[in-house]
Design an enzyme around this catalytic site. Structure first.
Site, PDB file in Angstrom:
ATOM      1  N   PRO A 254       0.793  -1.231   0.000  1.00 23.01           N
ATOM      2  CA  PRO A 254       0.000   0.000   0.000  1.00 23.01           C
ATOM      3  C   PRO A 254       0.823   1.277   0.000  1.00 23.01           C
ATOM      4  O   PRO A 254       0.295   2.357   0.238  1.00 23.01           O
ATOM      5  CB  PRO A 254      -0.808  -0.116   1.285  1.00 23.01           C
ATOM      6  CG  PRO A 254       0.113  -0.835   2.221  1.00 23.01           C
ATOM      7  CD  PRO A 254       0.949  -1.757   1.372  1.00 23.01           C
TER       8      PRO A 254
ATOM      9  N   HIS B   1      12.574  -6.741  -1.846  1.00 20.81           N
ATOM     10  CA  HIS B   1      11.463  -7.458  -1.229  1.00 20.81           C
ATOM     11  C   HIS B   1      10.888  -8.501  -2.189  1.00 20.81           C
ATOM     12  O   HIS B   1      10.606  -9.639  -1.797  1.00 20.81           O
ATOM     13  CB  HIS B   1      10.367  -6.457  -0.818  1.00 20.81           C
ATOM     14  CG  HIS B   1      10.588  -5.843   0.526  1.00 20.81           C
ATOM     15  ND1 HIS B   1       9.751  -6.073   1.579  1.00 20.81           N
ATOM     16  CD2 HIS B   1      11.556  -5.019   0.984  1.00 20.81           C
ATOM     17  CE1 HIS B   1      10.182  -5.411   2.641  1.00 20.81           C
ATOM     18  NE2 HIS B   1      11.277  -4.753   2.302  1.00 20.81           N
TER      19      HIS B   1
END
EC number: 2.7.1.156
Length: 204
Positions: free
Chosen positions: A56, A74
């Site tokens: 988000p 990531h």
């Protein structure tokens, strides 16, 4: 294996067993910057063959090379069968979810939402718009019927921020962490790569 390592391994396995069962199991993972909280959350979701990783924060293509590199790192460590969803509409995502969700993280989400509602410029009515977004998210989170692991920053352990924007961010995120913590089955604090399970009921 030390006694501490054994306890941590048992704690991790107990949470993973709960998540494997499906249903409405929810976990909040808290920690500071570079504490290992994201890696721990990913390990909790590892037993699931399919996971939606909800990002988000700012998108990878926002023109910030450092942020793009952070996102790439990531992604590189996540299983190839996980799907990534970049969105700030967490409420809709939770309501439509049909597979386990890993939301990483509420800190970046709060920062994005504060900008969307006009908090940084103190625009008229921003507090009301913010409350509506927070309540919508919390209602959707409470009603979700898939396993959900939520990562968030523990931002309230330092000094009082010197700026208005810093104080707003800290206060909003701290309040949100408190309320999410009251809705989950497990709250886990990650510090220096170590995991502490917080079992006490949150204050309301």
């Amino acid at each position: 294996m030390t006694m501490l390592t054994q306890r941590l391994a048992a704690s991790l396995e107990a949470t993973a067993r709960l998540l494997r069962r499906g249903g409405d199991t929810k976990v909040l993972v808290l920690g500071g910057v570079r504490s290992g909280k994201s890696r721990h959350a990913e390990r909790l979701m590892a037993p699931h063959p399919e996971v939606v990783y909800v990002a988000p924060g700012p998108p990878a293509g926002n023109g910030d090379p450092e942020w793009a590199e952070r996102i790439a790192r990531h992604r590189a460590r996540r299983p190839g069968n996980w799907r990534t969803l970049e969105t700030t509409d967490l409420a809709t995502t939770l309501r439509k979810a049909s597979r386990p969700l890993l939301i990483d993280c509420l800190g970046t989400w709060v920062s994005q939402v504060l900008g969307e509602v006009g908090a940084w410029d103190a625009a008229d009515g921003w507090e009301l718009r913010l409350d509506e977004r927070m309540e919508d998210f919390l209602a959707a989170f409470s009603a979700a019927h898939v396993p959900v692991v939520v990562v968030s920053n523990e931002a309230g352990m330092g000094v009082v921020p010197a700026t208005f924007s810093g104080r707003v961010f800290r206060d909003v995120l701290g309040t949100l962490n408190n309320r999410v913590g009251a809705l989950v089955d497990s709250v886990q604090l990650v510090m220096a790569g170590r995991v502490v399970r917080l079992r006490e009921r949150a204050y309301q």
